[in-house]
Design a protein around this motif. Structure first.
Motif, PDB file in Angstrom:
ATOM      1  N   ALA A 118      23.836  29.302  85.759  1.00 21.92           N
ATOM      2  CA  ALA A 118      22.490  29.822  85.517  1.00 21.92           C
ATOM      3  C   ALA A 118      22.552  30.996  84.539  1.00 21.92           C
ATOM      4  N   VAL A 119      21.738  30.919  83.487  1.00 23.92           N
ATOM      5  CA  VAL A 119      21.687  31.959  82.459  1.00 23.92           C
ATOM      6  C   VAL A 119      20.279  32.535  82.434  1.00 23.92           C
ATOM      7  N   ILE A 120      20.178  33.865  82.533  1.00 20.55           N
ATOM      8  CA  ILE A 120      18.893  34.547  82.405  1.00 20.55           C
ATOM      9  C   ILE A 120      18.758  34.963  80.949  1.00 20.55           C
ATOM     10  N   PHE A 121      17.749  34.466  80.281  1.00 23.73           N
ATOM     11  CA  PHE A 121      17.501  34.728  78.866  1.00 23.73           C
ATOM     12  C   PHE A 121      16.332  35.692  78.767  1.00 23.73           C
ATOM     13  N   LEU A 122      16.594  36.920  78.319  1.00 26.37           N
ATOM     14  CA  LEU A 122      15.574  37.963  78.281  1.00 26.37           C
ATOM     15  C   LEU A 122      15.274  38.353  76.841  1.00 26.37           C
ATOM     16  N   LYS A 123      14.001  38.265  76.499  1.00 29.79           N
ATOM     17  CA  LYS A 123      13.555  38.638  75.158  1.00 29.79           C
ATOM     18  C   LYS A 123      12.338  39.535  75.299  1.00 29.79           C
ATOM     19  N   HIS A 124      12.221  40.490  74.394  1.00 30.29           N
ATOM     20  CA  HIS A 124      11.065  41.379  74.453  1.00 30.29           C
ATOM     21  C   HIS A 124      10.595  41.706  73.050  1.00 30.29           C
ATOM     22  N   ASP A 125       9.347  42.093  72.965  1.00 28.45           N
ATOM     23  CA  ASP A 125       8.743  42.485  71.698  1.00 28.45           C
ATOM     24  C   ASP A 125       9.242  43.880  71.318  1.00 28.45           C
ATOM     25  N   ALA A 126       9.194  44.181  70.031  1.00 32.53           N
ATOM     26  CA  ALA A 126       9.633  45.500  69.563  1.00 32.53           C
ATOM     27  C   ALA A 126       8.756  46.622  70.115  1.00 32.53           C
ATOM     28  N   LEU A 127       7.518  46.323  70.468  1.00 31.47           N
ATOM     29  CA  LEU A 127       6.600  47.345  70.969  1.00 31.47           C
ATOM     30  C   LEU A 127       6.491  47.359  72.491  1.00 31.47           C
ATOM     31  N   THR A 128       7.391  46.663  73.165  1.00 29.77           N
ATOM     32  CA  THR A 128       7.391  46.653  74.620  1.00 29.77           C
ATOM     33  C   THR A 128       7.755  48.039  75.137  1.00 29.77           C
ATOM     34  N   ASN A 129       7.066  48.460  76.178  1.00 26.83           N
ATOM     35  CA  ASN A 129       7.348  49.746  76.815  1.00 26.83           C
ATOM     36  C   ASN A 129       8.717  49.682  77.482  1.00 26.83           C
ATOM     37  N   TYR A 130       9.493  50.744  77.307  1.00 28.24           N
ATOM     38  CA  TYR A 130      10.837  50.796  77.896  1.00 28.24           C
ATOM     39  C   TYR A 130      10.776  50.698  79.421  1.00 28.24           C
ATOM     40  N   GLY A 131       9.770  51.296  80.033  1.00 28.85           N
ATOM     41  CA  GLY A 131       9.623  51.235  81.486  1.00 28.85           C
ATOM     42  C   GLY A 131       9.438  49.809  81.989  1.00 28.85           C
ATOM     43  N   ALA A 132       8.666  49.007  81.259  1.00 33.45           N
ATOM     44  CA  ALA A 132       8.463  47.605  81.644  1.00 33.45           C
ATOM     45  C   ALA A 132       9.769  46.824  81.518  1.00 33.45           C
ATOM     46  N   PHE A 133      10.528  47.116  80.481  1.00 37.00           N
ATOM     47  CA  PHE A 133      11.815  46.457  80.286  1.00 37.00           C
ATOM     48  C   PHE A 133      12.764  46.775  81.440  1.00 37.00           C
ATOM     49  N   ILE A 134      12.801  48.027  81.849  1.00 35.97           N
ATOM     50  CA  ILE A 134      13.662  48.442  82.964  1.00 35.97           C
ATOM     51  C   ILE A 134      13.207  47.788  84.264  1.00 35.97           C
TER      52      ILE A 134
END
Length: 187
Positions: A118-134
């Motif tokens: 199982a591989v978790i593939f995580l992608k985010h936008d350049a303007l994503t809030n750091y708190g949401a990413f964490i």
């Protein structure tokens, strides 16, 4: 006429230095400095010998995307952050190949074959809030922690805190934390 000599009044600078020093000490003692928050992750080793590219089954990839509005999308569906842990656990513990005797999954064709693939593939936008990413990283970590804790209880009859280093390695091998993060392109 006499020449009157006028002396200009002076201020004793010695006491001013003492006052400035006391104010500096006051602000150093009373100010709280916030600590930076981060994540403890072990980076993968550098690939020394080819082939460095690993083939994998597309059904073993769990795709998570965080957009610029901090909305979390799993497999192209927007979900709440509270649901991410349970969805990730169900994906990882699916047991699609029915080769895992400790898995509790539903054996869906669309989910992972076994936890080790199982591989978790995580992608985010350049303007994503750091708190949401964490928060997303934390929910993924909680999913793996729960699965590993359940494995330790079911297979080793021990809680996570009672495991030896060797037993911990066995648990980590049963549920390896495989996370793939995409490099974000900035415009």
């Amino acid at each position: 006429m006499r020449n009157f000599r006028r002396d200009t009044p002076t201020v004793n600078a010695g006491s001013m230095a003492d006052i400035a020093f006391l104010l500096l000490i006051f602000f150093l003692v009373t100010t709280t400095i916030s600590a930076d928050k981060g994540m403890l992750r072990k980076l993968p080793a550098e690939c020394d010998a080819p082939p460095c590219i690993v083939d994998f089954n597309e059904s073993n990839v769990f795709r998570i995307f965080i957009n610029r509005n901090d909305e979390i999308m799993v497999e192209d569906k927007i979900i709440n952050i509270g649901d991410l842990k349970d969805i990730a656990k169900a994906f990882i513990d699916n047991n699609g190949e029915n080769a895992c005797d400790y898995c509790n999954g539903e054996q869906l064709i669309t989910s992972s074959d076994k936890p080790s693939e199982a591989v978790i593939f995580l992608k985010h936008d350049a303007l994503t809030n750091y708190g949401a990413f964490i928060l997303v990283q934390d929910e993924i970590s909680k999913a793996y922690y729960d699965l590993r804790s359940n494995y330790a209880k079911k297979v080793l009859n021990k809680s996570s805190e009672e495991l030896t280093k060797k037993e911990l390695q066995v648990v980590k091998k049963a549920y390896p934390f495989i996370l793939s993060e995409v490099k974000v392109e900035r415009n």
